[in-house]
Write an enzyme that holds these catalytic residues in place. Structure first.
Site, mmCIF file in Angstrom:
data_model
loop_
_atom_site.group_PDB
_atom_site.id
_atom_site.type_symbol
_atom_site.label_atom_id
_atom_site.label_comp_id
_atom_site.label_asym_id
_atom_site.label_seq_id
_atom_site.Cartn_x
_atom_site.Cartn_y
_atom_site.Cartn_z
ATOM 1 N N HIS A 139 0.822 -1.228 0.000
ATOM 2 C CA HIS A 139 0.000 0.000 0.000
ATOM 3 C C HIS A 139 0.852 1.273 0.000
ATOM 4 C CE1 HIS A 139 -3.593 -2.343 0.538
ATOM 5 N NE2 HIS A 139 -3.226 -2.797 1.720
ATOM 6 N N ASP A 174 -2.377 -10.881 -2.325
ATOM 7 C CA ASP A 174 -2.901 -10.370 -1.054
ATOM 8 C C ASP A 174 -4.372 -10.009 -1.261
ATOM 9 O OD1 ASP A 174 -1.671 -8.914 1.670
ATOM 10 O OD2 ASP A 174 -3.472 -7.936 0.894
ATOM 11 N N HIS A 176 -6.002 -7.532 -0.320
ATOM 12 C CA HIS A 176 -6.191 -6.099 -0.580
ATOM 13 C C HIS A 176 -5.488 -5.704 -1.880
ATOM 14 C CE1 HIS A 176 -6.365 -6.571 3.886
ATOM 15 N NE2 HIS A 176 -7.471 -5.875 3.703
ATOM 16 N N ASP A 261 -3.942 -12.951 3.630
ATOM 17 C CA ASP A 261 -5.188 -12.504 4.259
ATOM 18 C C ASP A 261 -6.426 -12.831 3.415
ATOM 19 O OD1 ASP A 261 -4.209 -10.699 2.418
ATOM 20 O OD2 ASP A 261 -4.151 -9.001 3.810
HETATM 21 ZN ZN ZN Z 1 -3.708 -7.347 2.783
#
Ligand code: ZN
Length: 349
Positions: A139, A174, A176, A261
């Site tokens: 991120h 991931d 996200h 995740d």
């Molecule tokens: Zn993540």
């Protein structure tokens, strides 16, 4: 520029998995009950060591990345801010990203571990490497910390390789969307970024139509997944979109942003993967790696046991040993959203 090193170096005389872990140099303290806690790394490393026999892996110590190395992917003003922030004892850099006195040092070790992993493979000393690091990186933008991430570890490695003339694919599974990695390479025709992620979900980016900037159209691929998606949806995304796209792009290097995740036990998201699903995905990834060479980098994963099992299963595949799958961790299936696969392929052509 494609694969300029291929065939010129004797490759992988040592086929053990290289593991570079920053467990022992982890001073990135976070507030109580913050999900991105030091226990994550301890769990992931324990899972890897439990799954890969000692004779099938070789541990390498991480070095800290220099500011010049980090500047391959980050603005110098931002790095100067992070240094000053650490000297001041840390602060809160965004809604859920906190720092302490040791945070920048830990982040430098994390990026340095990924560079060490890349060096092992790039120099022909190893075929595969797994960097076990925190904080995660995907991120982090060139000029801003975000979503637990300070330094974009995989981006630092990808930029370093690109500057050497390599053509790089980053696969990010991931749960996200890796908005930072996408943003850093959005206009770069020599770095392809591919993400599967739950949507709608944090950070809100990652739509199918985000395909790359003016000079790099087609070098960014997003496959947003509905909450509840399972292993068969991920396999469809890989088989029908991701693997053909990578074959077309013809990379010389592949990096994997390996967050865990998307596991069904993870408290931060709602996908349904198990460690057996990660095994299948790892085989898919390896099928498109030039010379079978891959560097995997830990991103998220917030359920300690799921993280240990999943990272362990992936490491076993990378080390060429049979992963032992725990009961209840068998492959999963659910609804396959063919519309998003069709949409991603339409954007690609
Ligand atoms: Zn993540």
């Amino acid at each position: 520029m494609i694969g300029q090193n291929q065939g010129m170096v004797l490759r992988a005389s040592d086929d053990r998995l290289v593991v570079v872990s920053t467990e022992g140099c982890d001073a990135h303290d976070v507030p109580n009950r913050h999900p991105e806690a030091p226990g994550r790394l301890i769990s992931a490393a324990a899972g890897v060591r439990a799954s890969v026999p000692a004779e099938r892996m070789r541990e390498v110590s991480p070095q800290r990345a220099s500011v010049d190395e980090l500047a391959e992917a980050h603005d110098r003003e931002y790095l100067t801010m992070l240094i000053a922030d650490a000297e001041a004892g840390g602060s809160q850099l965004d809604a859920d990203t906190y720092t302490a006195r040791g945070s920048f040092e830990t982040a430098r070790r994390a990026a340095g571990a990924v560079l060490a992993a890349v060096h092992e493979v790039d120099s022909g000393k190893a075929q595969r490497a797994f960097a076990l690091v925190r904080p995660p990186g995907h991120h982090a933008l060139a000029d801003r910390a975000m979503g637990f991430c300070l330094v974009n570890n995989v981006a630092v490695a990808a930029a370093t390789l690109r500057n050497r003339g390599e053509r790089v694919v980053i696969i990010d599974w991931d749960v996200h969307h890796g908005n930072g990695t996408q943003d850093i390479f959005y206009n770069d025709p020599d770095v392809m970024y591919i993400s599967t992620h739950q949507a709608p979900h944090y950070p809100g980016t990652g739509a199918v139509h985000e395909v790359g900037g003016e000079h790099a159209r087609g070098s960014n691929i997003n496959i947003p997944l509905r909450a509840g998606s399972a292993g068969d949806m991920m396999l469809a995304a890989f088989d029908d979109v991701i693997l053909p796209a990578i074959t077309d792009f013809a990379p010389s290097r592949v990096l994997l942003s390996a967050g865990f995740d998307a596991h069904r036990d993870d408290p931060l998201a709602d996908l349904q993967l198990t460690s057996a699903d990660y095994v299948d995905l790892t085989h898919r990834v390896l099928s498109v790696c030039p010379n079978g060479e891959l560097v995997a980098v830990l991103e998220g994963g917030y359920h300690f046991q799921a993280l240990a099992r999943s990272a362990g299963a992936v490491a076993a595949v990378l080390a060429g040993v049979d992963p032992s799958i725990d009961e209840g961790e068998e492959v999963t299936s659910g609804d396959v959203d063919t519309a998003v696969i069709d949409a991603a392929n339409k954007e690609r052509t």
